[in-house]
Design an enzyme around this catalytic site. Structure first.
Site, PDB file in Angstrom:
ATOM      1  N   HIS A 183       0.816  -1.216   0.000  1.00  0.00           N
ATOM      2  CA  HIS A 183       0.000   0.000   0.000  1.00  0.00           C
ATOM      3  C   HIS A 183       0.850   1.267   0.000  1.00  0.00           C
ATOM      4  O   HIS A 183       0.361   2.338  -0.349  1.00  0.00           O
ATOM      5  CB  HIS A 183      -0.994  -0.006   1.172  1.00  0.00           C
ATOM      6  CG  HIS A 183      -0.405   0.224   2.523  1.00  0.00           C
ATOM      7  ND1 HIS A 183      -0.083  -0.794   3.381  1.00  0.00           N
ATOM      8  CD2 HIS A 183      -0.093   1.362   3.177  1.00  0.00           C
ATOM      9  CE1 HIS A 183       0.378  -0.300   4.516  1.00  0.00           C
ATOM     10  NE2 HIS A 183       0.391   1.014   4.410  1.00  0.00           N
ATOM     11  N   ASP A 233       0.121  -7.573   1.268  1.00  0.00           N
ATOM     12  CA  ASP A 233       0.623  -6.212   1.469  1.00  0.00           C
ATOM     13  C   ASP A 233       2.143  -6.157   1.482  1.00  0.00           C
ATOM     14  O   ASP A 233       2.750  -5.435   2.275  1.00  0.00           O
ATOM     15  CB  ASP A 233       0.056  -5.608   2.753  1.00  0.00           C
ATOM     16  CG  ASP A 233       0.113  -4.084   2.746  1.00  0.00           C
ATOM     17  OD1 ASP A 233       0.244  -3.501   1.654  1.00  0.00           O
ATOM     18  OD2 ASP A 233       0.042  -3.489   3.837  1.00  0.00           O
ATOM     19  N   SER A 288       4.750   2.268   8.070  1.00  0.00           N
ATOM     20  CA  SER A 288       4.433   1.124   7.211  1.00  0.00           C
ATOM     21  C   SER A 288       5.598   0.754   6.315  1.00  0.00           C
ATOM     22  O   SER A 288       6.174   1.607   5.644  1.00  0.00           O
ATOM     23  CB  SER A 288       3.217   1.438   6.335  1.00  0.00           C
ATOM     24  OG  SER A 288       2.034   1.288   7.058  1.00  0.00           O
TER      25      SER A 288
END
Length: 420
Positions: A156, A186, A263
């Site tokens: 993402h 992901d 992230s």
């Protein structure tokens, strides 16, 4: 996040992309579970950000070549921590291999189709809205796994783009190419053109125990090279439990602070080995963050490096783990066409047309009792078994249908790019 409007949009769009929140809250609890615990995974719903917010789990009922990631890197792991300053040693060792990833994509806003009608054009002319383009930007983290510039990050973080900019700790900013990304786990791999880069050492996430030290390094909220510490709070959290029902990952839970921008950064043990990739937080919660186990990340990234894509086995069913209470709720629901006789097992709620399950004869209302001879009681266990299976190889299902036992062989196919 650097862009506040982007962050707001991200919170609204993260995770729950199949139904609106209002509609979801109005569903029966068993329907929520069935919608969430599904092998019909419809995509990640990720947006171009450096971190995503998982929806509240209380709303959800209860996982090449020698150029690929290698479990043994040139740099030896640090000794187990006895020094009270062991975190400093870890940061000094690993910090140079942690990078900031900036990504952007151009999004064109479309005007409603009705406005293209000649009637509107004739009478309203220039007063009608026009299509507009805007640039969405996001910031995330990553870590270098090879001295020649291969970097792991979240899918993402690089969604919607094939190129990114990568900033190293020494201040250099380089152009990065996305070698591949896999939305279902992901995980993404980025490549920069450089040599003799510092690299991380990969650990073994299968051996993690709650209570172990956890150290996160990344770029939360644009604050580069931020270090936070905590412990491993839990392992084996299903995607449904954390509010991300469309992920084929069993997450590591940690109380090391994770924020948007973290992230794709590494979660480390006390020896400085990467044990996970930081990926998600729960909106409104403090001290609860989640990471993708490094063993999963390694498996997926190896395929991305070798072929640029990942093939996930797919059955094509929606399902939910049965309990006596759930059985009662389903049988008392006047809107349901199903009648459940079993108290335990995994109930098939829906079978996708033309899917491997449909071709094998699986029907809505069937209750899966065993898979390849192993008893199953929850949908996450079935999903994990399917993910670990091989495309084209038989999976043996023992079912209960209308009080009778039935054995079927299903051959998983590759997960389709679009589910009908």
């Amino acid at each position: 996040m650097q862009n506040e409007s982007r962050d707001r949009e991200h919170k609204l769009n993260s995770i729950s992309n199949n139904t609106s929140d209002a509609k979801y809250r109005n569903q029966s609890p068993w329907k929520k579970a069935a919608a969430s615990l599904s092998l019909v995974l419809l995509g990640s719903g990720m947006t171009l950000t450096g971190g995503y917010l998982a929806s509240n789990p209380q709303q959800v009922s209860k996982n090449a070549s020698n150029l690929a990631v290698s479990p043994v890197n040139a740099a030896p792991p640090l000794p187990i921590a006895t020094d009270p300053n062991f975190v400093i040693q870890v940061v000094q060792k690993v910090g140079p291999a942690v990078v900031r990833i900036n990504s952007s994509r151009t999004v064109k806003s479309q005007i409603p189709e009705e406005f293209n009608d000649p009637f509107f054009r004739r009478f309203f002319g220039s007063q009608l809205p026009e299509s507009r383009e805007r640039v969405e930007r996001g910031t995330g983290s990553g870590f270098i796994i090879s001295a020649d510039g291969r970097i792991l990050t979240n899918a993402h973080v690089v969604a919607g783009t094939d190129t990114v900019t990568v900033t190293l700790k020494d201040g250099r900013t380089l152009q990065g190419k996305v070698l591949g990304k896999d939305e279902l786990t992901d995980v993404a791999v980025v490549k920069i053109q450089a040599d003799n880069l510092p690299t991380v050492v990969l650990g073994n996430s299968d051996k993690l125990q709650p209570g172990e030290w956890a150290i996160a390094i990344g770029n939360p909220l644009g604050l580069d090279n931020t270090v936070t510490t905590g412990i491993i709070s839990a392992t084996g959290r299903s995607s449904n439990q954390i509010g991300a029902p469309d992920k084929r990952v069993e997450f590591i839970q940690t109380d090391a602070a994770i924020n948007p921008g973290n992230s794709g950064g590494p979660l480390l043990n006390s020896r400085g080995e990467v044990i996970g990739m930081n990926t998600a937080i729960i909106q409104g919660a403090q001290g609860i963050g989640f990471a993708i186990p490094i063993n999963t990340t390694q498996r997926i990234s190896s395929q991305l490096i070798a072929t640029g894509k990942v093939q996930h086995p797919y059955l094509g069913i929606q399902m939910v783990g049965l309990t006596p209470q759930l059985k009662q709720n389903i049988n008392s629901d006047p809107n349901m066409s199903l009648n459940v006789d079993e108290d335990q097992g995994v109930l098939v709620v829906r079978v996708m047309p033309n899917s491997p399950a449909a071709k094998a004869g699986v029907r809505a209302g069937d209750v899966i009792q065993t898979l390849n001879g192993q008893s199953v009681t929850d949908a996450s266990g079935v999903q994990k078994a399917v993910e670990n299976s091989q495309i084209g190889r038989d999976l043996r299902l023992e079912l209960r249908r209308n009080g009778q036992s039935l054995n079927l062989a299903v051959q998983p196919s590759a997960f389709p790019t679009k589910v009908q």
